[in-house]
Scaffold this motif. Structure first.
Motif, short mmCIF file in Angstrom:
data_model
loop_
_atom_site.label_atom_id
_atom_site.label_comp_id
_atom_site.label_asym_id
_atom_site.label_seq_id
_atom_site.Cartn_x
_atom_site.Cartn_y
_atom_site.Cartn_z
N ILE A 172 0.84 -1.21 0.00
CA ILE A 172 0.00 0.00 0.00
C ILE A 172 0.87 1.26 0.00
CG2 ILE A 172 -1.59 1.33 1.47
CD1 ILE A 172 -2.93 -1.41 2.13
N ASP A 173 1.91 1.26 0.83
CA ASP A 173 2.82 2.43 0.86
C ASP A 173 3.39 2.69 -0.54
OD1 ASP A 173 2.39 2.68 3.55
OD2 ASP A 173 4.31 1.78 4.14
N HIS A 174 3.81 1.61 -1.22
CA HIS A 174 4.39 1.79 -2.55
C HIS A 174 3.36 2.29 -3.55
CE1 HIS A 174 8.52 0.56 -2.13
NE2 HIS A 174 8.14 -0.42 -1.34
N LEU A 175 2.12 1.82 -3.42
CA LEU A 175 1.07 2.32 -4.34
C LEU A 175 0.94 3.83 -4.19
CD1 LEU A 175 -1.73 -0.39 -3.90
CD2 LEU A 175 -0.31 -0.01 -5.93
N LEU A 176 0.86 4.28 -2.93
CA LEU A 176 0.67 5.72 -2.70
C LEU A 176 1.91 6.51 -3.10
CD1 LEU A 176 -1.31 5.87 0.67
CD2 LEU A 176 -2.13 5.48 -1.64
N GLU A 177 3.09 5.99 -2.73
CA GLU A 177 4.33 6.71 -3.08
C GLU A 177 4.48 6.81 -4.59
OE1 GLU A 177 7.44 4.57 -1.05
OE2 GLU A 177 6.55 5.09 0.90
N GLY A 178 3.94 5.81 -5.31
CA GLY A 178 4.02 5.83 -6.77
C GLY A 178 2.99 6.76 -7.40
N GLY A 179 2.17 7.42 -6.57
CA GLY A 179 1.21 8.38 -7.09
C GLY A 179 -0.17 7.80 -7.35
N PHE A 180 -0.40 6.55 -6.95
CA PHE A 180 -1.73 5.97 -7.15
C PHE A 180 -2.70 6.66 -6.20
CE2 PHE A 180 -5.05 2.80 -7.24
CZ PHE A 180 -5.04 2.44 -8.57
N PRO A 181 -3.88 7.06 -6.70
CA PRO A 181 -4.80 7.83 -5.83
C PRO A 181 -5.24 7.03 -4.61
CG PRO A 181 -5.56 7.79 -8.12
CD PRO A 181 -4.41 6.84 -8.04
N ALA A 182 -5.13 7.64 -3.44
CA ALA A 182 -5.44 6.94 -2.19
C ALA A 182 -6.87 6.41 -2.19
CB ALA A 182 -5.22 7.89 -1.00
N ASP A 183 -7.82 7.20 -2.72
CA ASP A 183 -9.21 6.76 -2.61
C ASP A 183 -9.55 5.59 -3.54
OD1 ASP A 183 -9.04 8.26 -4.89
OD2 ASP A 183 -10.89 9.41 -4.55
N GLU A 184 -8.61 5.23 -4.40
CA GLU A 184 -8.81 4.04 -5.26
C GLU A 184 -8.16 2.80 -4.64
OE1 GLU A 184 -10.63 4.28 -8.00
OE2 GLU A 184 -10.87 6.45 -7.78
N VAL A 185 -7.51 2.97 -3.48
CA VAL A 185 -6.88 1.84 -2.79
C VAL A 185 -7.83 1.33 -1.72
CG1 VAL A 185 -4.94 1.11 -1.34
CG2 VAL A 185 -4.57 2.76 -3.19
N MET A 186 -8.11 0.03 -1.74
CA MET A 186 -9.03 -0.58 -0.78
C MET A 186 -8.31 -1.60 0.08
SD MET A 186 -12.22 -0.91 -3.31
CE MET A 186 -13.06 0.57 -3.85
N ALA A 200 -8.34 4.80 6.42
CA ALA A 200 -9.30 5.86 6.08
C ALA A 200 -8.70 7.22 6.39
CB ALA A 200 -10.59 5.64 6.86
N ALA A 201 -7.91 7.29 7.48
CA ALA A 201 -7.29 8.57 7.86
C ALA A 201 -6.30 9.04 6.80
CB ALA A 201 -6.59 8.42 9.20
N ARG A 202 -5.81 8.12 5.99
CA ARG A 202 -4.88 8.48 4.91
C ARG A 202 -5.62 8.62 3.57
NH1 ARG A 202 -0.56 3.83 5.31
NH2 ARG A 202 0.59 5.00 3.73
N GLY A 203 -6.94 8.64 3.61
CA GLY A 203 -7.72 8.89 2.40
C GLY A 203 -8.08 7.65 1.62
N MET A 204 -7.77 6.47 2.18
CA MET A 204 -8.08 5.22 1.46
C MET A 204 -9.49 4.74 1.78
SD MET A 204 -4.45 3.23 1.74
CE MET A 204 -3.55 4.17 2.97
#
Ligand SMILES: NC(=O)c1ccc[n+]([C@@H]2O[C@H](COP(=O)([O-])OP(=O)(O)OC[C@H]3O[C@@H](n4cnc5c(N)ncnc54)[C@H](OP(=O)(O)O)[C@@H]3O)[C@@H](O)[C@H]2O)c1
Length: 292
Positions: A18-32, A45-49
């Motif tokens: 998950i950290d790598h997805l976000l660091e790579g610019g993947f939108p947080a709200d598309e990560v489940m 949820a606190a990080r926008g996921m």
């Protein structure tokens, strides 16, 4: 952007993916992140996921949780009971089959055919059932995490000796963070459907090599001493390692290495993520300090 669900989100590997997805610019709200209880989703949820509750032990709930999801990163559950793990993963695959996934990224085990630790038949069976179900898959075959070495390193630093019953055969450990980076890359880049990747080190490492890296990491000589499994077992217990874990390290892990069951190397981690997948003295120092 497609949505990506990740099992084992509260665990070491899932969290790093998950950290790598976000660091790579993947939108947080598309990560489940898939979590076992709603309270465990709050940190995400606190990080926008968009966390969802899903347990392997509730296949129908799992199917509901991944309803509408585009991609699923399926990380093997931690049970060491093959019957339990098979049941849990089978339920997840059936849920995936009934959904509309564009990619199921299953994290299985490198060298599975050699059955190094007796758990890999389940990974193989699940790979086969994913193929048979016609699901668009990517198989990401983990090596043993470098982090698994931490207890042995800690004991070696105390005693000045790293014992092994590996007959100095090589092993393909790779840092968990590099394996996670490769998994995140495989679900965010195009072109990985139908592929199998080995998330292993690019070069083999023996316990001689590990002792040399440990020496560099701590700045004093740590010697590798070949030993029998029972000597390794006793040394680890004397060094404060839980006896059950020590027994498994000496009799399962070292013996598997001695039999040449974990030495496949390769460049898939680097090809996917740009991380080398190799081990540095800094990686070893972080393990010894407990900051990895
Ligand atoms: N390659 C290796 O060296 C190596 C070593 C050890 C394990 N593994 C395998 O790799 C996987 C990931 O490793 P890791 O270090 O990230 O493991 P970990 O930190 O123990 O994480 C396990 C994750 O699985 C979740 N989980 C457990 N039972 C579940 C269930 N019934 N339903 C849904 N989720 C469940 C846990 O959730 P909770 O937070 O709710 O408990 C946690 O998120 C392990 O599960 C294991 O299969 C590989």
């Amino acid at each position: 952007m497609p949505t990506i669900a990740v099992t084992g989100a509260t665990g070491n590997l899932g969290g790093l993916v998950i950290d790598h997805l976000l660091e790579g610019g993947f939108p947080a709200d598309e990560v489940m992140p898939l979590v076992r209880a709603a309270s465990k989703g709050e940190r995400f949820a606190a990080r926008g996921m968009s966390p969802r509750v899903a347990s392997y032990d509730d296949p129908e709930g799992f199917a509901r949780a991944i309803d509408g999801v585009d991609k699923l990163v399926l990380i093997s559950p931690p049970s060491l009971d093959n019957a339990v793990r098979l049941h849990q993963l089978h339920g997840a695959v059936m849920a995936a089959h009934g959904g509309h996934l564009t990619q199921l990224a299953f994290v299985s085990f490198s060298d599975a055919e050699k059955r190094p630790f007796g758990l890999e038949d389940v990974d193989l069976a699940i790979e086969h059932s994913i193929r048979a179900a016609g699901i668009a898959f990517t198989f990401l075959r983990n090596s043993v995490y470098l982090e698994e070495l931490a207890p042995e390193l800690t004991v070696a630093v105390e005693s000045g000796q790293l014992l092994s019953a590996t007959e100095n055969r090589a092993m393909n450990w790779a840092p968990r963070v590099s394996q996670a980076a490769a998994i995140a890359a495989a679900v965010t880049q195009d072109g990985h459907i139908g592929s199998t990747y080995n998330l292993v080190s690019p070069t083999p490492y023996t316990y001689d090599d590990v002792a040399a890296l440990l020496t560099e990491a701590v700045g004093r000589q740590i010697t590798h001493r070949p030993a029998t499994p029972s000597e390794v077992d006793s040394a680890l217990v004397d060094g404060g390692i839980d006896p059950e874990h020590a027994h498994s390290v000496a009799n399962d892990f070292h013996v598997a290495i001695a039999r040449g069951k974990c030495h496949t190397t390769g460049n898939d981690i680097e090809r996917l993520s740009g991380h080398s997948g190799g081990i540095t003295a800094d990686d070893i120092a972080a393990l010894v300090k407990g900051t990895a």
